[in-house]
Design a protein around this motif. Structure first.
Motif, PDB file in Angstrom:
ATOM      1  N   SER A 117       0.848  -1.187   0.000  1.00  0.00           N
ATOM      2  CA  SER A 117       0.000   0.000   0.000  1.00  0.00           C
ATOM      3  C   SER A 117       0.888   1.242   0.000  1.00  0.00           C
ATOM      4  CB  SER A 117      -0.917   0.003   1.235  1.00  0.00           C
ATOM      5  OG  SER A 117      -0.151  -0.034   2.429  1.00  0.00           O
ATOM      6  N   GLY A 118       0.249   2.398  -0.153  1.00  0.00           N
ATOM      7  CA  GLY A 118       0.992   3.654  -0.186  1.00  0.00           C
ATOM      8  C   GLY A 118       1.847   3.808  -1.433  1.00  0.00           C
ATOM      9  N   LEU A 119       1.415   3.239  -2.567  1.00  0.00           N
ATOM     10  CA  LEU A 119       2.195   3.253  -3.801  1.00  0.00           C
ATOM     11  C   LEU A 119       1.708   4.364  -4.719  1.00  0.00           C
ATOM     12  CD1 LEU A 119       1.920  -0.575  -4.502  1.00  0.00           C
ATOM     13  CD2 LEU A 119       3.931   0.564  -3.546  1.00  0.00           C
ATOM     14  N   ASP A 120       2.625   4.889  -5.548  1.00  0.00           N
ATOM     15  CA  ASP A 120       2.153   5.741  -6.624  1.00  0.00           C
ATOM     16  C   ASP A 120       1.653   4.837  -7.750  1.00  0.00           C
ATOM     17  OD1 ASP A 120       4.326   4.920  -8.261  1.00  0.00           O
ATOM     18  OD2 ASP A 120       5.581   6.547  -7.519  1.00  0.00           O
ATOM     19  N   GLU A 121       1.012   5.428  -8.757  1.00  0.00           N
ATOM     20  CA  GLU A 121       0.344   4.613  -9.772  1.00  0.00           C
ATOM     21  C   GLU A 121       1.336   3.778 -10.579  1.00  0.00           C
ATOM     22  OE1 GLU A 121      -3.315   5.021 -12.981  1.00  0.00           O
ATOM     23  OE2 GLU A 121      -2.254   6.823 -12.282  1.00  0.00           O
ATOM     24  N   ALA A 122       2.514   4.321 -10.869  1.00  0.00           N
ATOM     25  CA  ALA A 122       3.507   3.568 -11.642  1.00  0.00           C
ATOM     26  C   ALA A 122       3.984   2.338 -10.877  1.00  0.00           C
ATOM     27  CB  ALA A 122       4.691   4.467 -11.999  1.00  0.00           C
ATOM     28  N   GLU A 123       4.232   2.480  -9.573  1.00  0.00           N
ATOM     29  CA  GLU A 123       4.662   1.344  -8.762  1.00  0.00           C
ATOM     30  C   GLU A 123       3.563   0.291  -8.675  1.00  0.00           C
ATOM     31  OE1 GLU A 123       5.494   3.547  -5.232  1.00  0.00           O
ATOM     32  OE2 GLU A 123       7.667   3.394  -5.499  1.00  0.00           O
ATOM     33  N   ALA A 124       2.315   0.731  -8.476  1.00  0.00           N
ATOM     34  CA  ALA A 124       1.202  -0.213  -8.388  1.00  0.00           C
ATOM     35  C   ALA A 124       1.030  -0.974  -9.704  1.00  0.00           C
ATOM     36  CB  ALA A 124      -0.088   0.532  -8.028  1.00  0.00           C
ATOM     37  N   ASN A 125       1.156  -0.268 -10.830  1.00  0.00           N
ATOM     38  CA  ASN A 125       1.038  -0.933 -12.129  1.00  0.00           C
ATOM     39  C   ASN A 125       2.143  -1.964 -12.322  1.00  0.00           C
ATOM     40  OD1 ASN A 125      -1.220   0.552 -12.821  1.00  0.00           O
ATOM     41  ND2 ASN A 125      -0.074   2.116 -13.922  1.00  0.00           N
ATOM     42  N   ALA A 126       3.370  -1.622 -11.914  1.00  0.00           N
ATOM     43  CA  ALA A 126       4.493  -2.553 -12.071  1.00  0.00           C
ATOM     44  C   ALA A 126       4.263  -3.827 -11.268  1.00  0.00           C
ATOM     45  CB  ALA A 126       5.797  -1.871 -11.639  1.00  0.00           C
ATOM     46  N   ILE A 127       3.725  -3.703 -10.058  1.00  0.00           N
ATOM     47  CA  ILE A 127       3.462  -4.882  -9.229  1.00  0.00           C
ATOM     48  C   ILE A 127       2.347  -5.730  -9.838  1.00  0.00           C
ATOM     49  CG2 ILE A 127       2.611  -5.636  -6.980  1.00  0.00           C
ATOM     50  CD1 ILE A 127       4.065  -3.289  -5.729  1.00  0.00           C
ATOM     51  N   VAL A 128       1.287  -5.076 -10.308  1.00  0.00           N
ATOM     52  CA  VAL A 128       0.175  -5.828 -10.913  1.00  0.00           C
ATOM     53  C   VAL A 128       0.649  -6.598 -12.136  1.00  0.00           C
ATOM     54  CG1 VAL A 128      -2.018  -5.579 -12.124  1.00  0.00           C
ATOM     55  CG2 VAL A 128      -1.629  -4.303 -10.019  1.00  0.00           C
ATOM     56  N   VAL A 129       1.474  -5.965 -12.983  1.00  0.00           N
ATOM     57  CA  VAL A 129       1.988  -6.634 -14.181  1.00  0.00           C
ATOM     58  C   VAL A 129       2.852  -7.829 -13.794  1.00  0.00           C
ATOM     59  CG1 VAL A 129       3.530  -6.382 -16.153  1.00  0.00           C
ATOM     60  CG2 VAL A 129       1.844  -4.610 -15.670  1.00  0.00           C
ATOM     61  N   ALA A 130       3.745  -7.638 -12.814  1.00  0.00           N
ATOM     62  CA  ALA A 130       4.619  -8.732 -12.389  1.00  0.00           C
ATOM     63  C   ALA A 130       3.824  -9.902 -11.828  1.00  0.00           C
ATOM     64  CB  ALA A 130       5.627  -8.219 -11.354  1.00  0.00           C
ATOM     65  N   LEU A 131       2.795  -9.626 -11.059  1.00  0.00           N
ATOM     66  CA  LEU A 131       1.979 -10.700 -10.486  1.00  0.00           C
ATOM     67  C   LEU A 131       1.140 -11.395 -11.551  1.00  0.00           C
ATOM     68  CD1 LEU A 131       0.835  -9.109  -7.092  1.00  0.00           C
ATOM     69  CD2 LEU A 131       2.748 -10.641  -7.544  1.00  0.00           C
ATOM     70  N   HIS A 132       0.643 -10.650 -12.517  1.00  0.00           N
ATOM     71  CA  HIS A 132      -0.113 -11.281 -13.598  1.00  0.00           C
ATOM     72  C   HIS A 132       0.795 -12.198 -14.421  1.00  0.00           C
ATOM     73  CE1 HIS A 132      -3.782  -8.337 -13.785  1.00  0.00           C
ATOM     74  NE2 HIS A 132      -3.694  -9.002 -12.645  1.00  0.00           N
ATOM     75  N   GLU A 133       2.059 -11.791 -14.627  1.00  0.00           N
ATOM     76  CA  GLU A 133       2.994 -12.658 -15.347  1.00  0.00           C
ATOM     77  C   GLU A 133       3.235 -13.961 -14.589  1.00  0.00           C
ATOM     78  OE1 GLU A 133       6.475 -10.335 -15.886  1.00  0.00           O
ATOM     79  OE2 GLU A 133       5.704  -9.251 -17.651  1.00  0.00           O
ATOM     80  N   ALA A 134       3.100 -13.913 -13.269  1.00  0.00           N
ATOM     81  CA  ALA A 134       3.259 -15.117 -12.451  1.00  0.00           C
ATOM     82  C   ALA A 134       1.946 -15.863 -12.263  1.00  0.00           C
ATOM     83  CB  ALA A 134       3.844 -14.739 -11.086  1.00  0.00           C
ATOM     84  N   GLN A 135       0.932 -15.513 -13.051  1.00  0.00           N
ATOM     85  CA  GLN A 135      -0.383 -16.157 -12.972  1.00  0.00           C
ATOM     86  C   GLN A 135      -1.042 -15.939 -11.608  1.00  0.00           C
ATOM     87  OE1 GLN A 135      -1.594 -17.281 -15.667  1.00  0.00           O
ATOM     88  NE2 GLN A 135       0.243 -17.460 -16.926  1.00  0.00           N
ATOM     89  N   ILE A 136      -0.809 -14.779 -11.013  1.00  0.00           N
ATOM     90  CA  ILE A 136      -1.429 -14.421  -9.746  1.00  0.00           C
ATOM     91  C   ILE A 136      -2.389 -13.267 -10.004  1.00  0.00           C
ATOM     92  CG2 ILE A 136      -1.061 -13.539  -7.405  1.00  0.00           C
ATOM     93  CD1 ILE A 136       1.698 -14.821  -7.461  1.00  0.00           C
ATOM     94  N   GLY A 137      -3.655 -13.476  -9.699  1.00  0.00           N
ATOM     95  CA  GLY A 137      -4.641 -12.424  -9.907  1.00  0.00           C
ATOM     96  C   GLY A 137      -4.393 -11.262  -8.954  1.00  0.00           C
ATOM     97  N   ALA A 138      -4.251 -10.062  -9.490  1.00  0.00           N
ATOM     98  CA  ALA A 138      -3.994  -8.873  -8.672  1.00  0.00           C
ATOM     99  C   ALA A 138      -4.722  -7.692  -9.284  1.00  0.00           C
ATOM    100  CB  ALA A 138      -2.493  -8.584  -8.587  1.00  0.00           C
ATOM    101  N   ARG A 139      -5.079  -6.755  -8.424  1.00  0.00           N
ATOM    102  CA  ARG A 139      -5.706  -5.536  -8.903  1.00  0.00           C
ATOM    103  C   ARG A 139      -5.303  -4.397  -7.982  1.00  0.00           C
ATOM    104  NH1 ARG A 139     -10.385  -3.902  -6.228  1.00  0.00           N
ATOM    105  NH2 ARG A 139     -11.067  -5.290  -4.556  1.00  0.00           N
ATOM    106  N   LYS A 140      -5.325  -3.186  -8.533  1.00  0.00           N
ATOM    107  CA  LYS A 140      -4.999  -2.011  -7.732  1.00  0.00           C
ATOM    108  C   LYS A 140      -6.277  -1.239  -7.443  1.00  0.00           C
ATOM    109  CE  LYS A 140      -4.257   1.319 -11.464  1.00  0.00           C
ATOM    110  NZ  LYS A 140      -3.345   2.262 -12.108  1.00  0.00           N
TER     111      LYS A 140
END
Length: 259
Positions: free
Chosen positions: A28-51
């Motif tokens: 938590s406490g992320l700016d939008e670019a950091e949150a997007n980077a985490i969501v993309v990385a988790l989706h690549e690992a087949q982990i459902g994530a959303r911001k």
């Protein structure tokens, strides 16, 4: 008996609570670019994530994953070095005024800020997970006028994805040397550390519920939604049978004669 609208609202509310109650925030406490980077990385690992917007406000975000996926999500974020720590730049280091600093303190702040700026630039290169730049500026205050001035030096530590680096050591040396006065590219030592990130196996992370394929962590939520929907349909079917039965009884009853 309770009306259909009331029963339907109750079951729909239960489904919504089951859906969102099975998620947990991994950061938590992320700016939008950091949150997007985490969501993309988790989706690549087949982990459902959303911001979604962080409850604290201030244009910050948090990343949510299914509760069963918290462990794998944190492990993936650790491998990717996410979220990246913020390196203080020149604007941050010299933003606050105060007492007049000594020459040594002023140089230390400048070196730290310069290293932070260079680290951020290197992290933008392809395949770089994170970088650290250490700049050593020689103390020339006690040198005689005819003495040769020593050149500044720098060392760069880079963690990169996979065994093969996607950047060029020469490009890193040129970037660092160009930012420091009197530094030559050969004065920059670059050390690369490969980080092997295990590619997610589709069969490991995904499960099938009939014709629907979802991540393993989302399966529990989907089962709860399907169970709530099934219960709602059973309730509505029972209500329909009751209404039809009442109408048939009313139609079969003899008419009431007027007195």
């Amino acid at each position: 008996m309770r009306s259909p609208r009331g029963g339907g609202s109750l079951w729909l509310a239960a489904a919504v609570l089951l859906t969102f109650g099975c998620e947990a925030a991994v950061e938590s406490g992320l700016d939008e670019a950091e949150a997007n980077a985490i969501v993309v990385a988790l989706h690549e690992a087949q982990i459902g994530a959303r911001k979604e917007p962080d409850p604290s406000g201030d244009d910050r975000y948090q990343v949510l994953v299914p509760a069963d996926d918290v462990g794998p999500a944190l492990e993936r974020m650790r491998e990717e070095g996410l979220p990246r720590p913020e390196s203080p730049g020149l604007s941050e280091m010299f933003a606050e005024g105060g007492l007049v600093p000594t020459a040594t303190e002023e140089q230390a702040r400048y070196v730290a800020a310069l290293g932070g700026e260079l680290s951020s630039s290197i992290e933008a290169m392809d395949g770089v997970l994170d970088a650290r730049v250490h700049v050593a500026l020689p103390d020339t205050r006690r040198l005689a006028l005819d003495e040769e001035r020593p050149r500044p030096r720098a060392s760069v530590l880079i963690r990169h994805r996979g065994a093969r680096q996607g950047y060029s050591d020469d490009a890193v040396r040129a970037l660092v040397a160009g930012a420091v006065q009197d530094m030559a590219p050969e004065d920059v030592a670059v050390v690369g550390v490969p980080v092997e990130i295990r590619e997610a196996n589709r069969g490991e992370r995904l499960v099938s519920l009939g014709p629907v394929t979802v991540t393993r962590g989302s399966a529990t939520s989907l089962k709860a939604i399907l169970g709530a929907a099934l219960a709602l349909h059973v309730l509505l079917a029972g209500l329909l049978v009751w209404v039809v039965s009442r109408r048939r009884k009313a139609a079969a009853a003899p008419p009431v004669e007027a007195s």
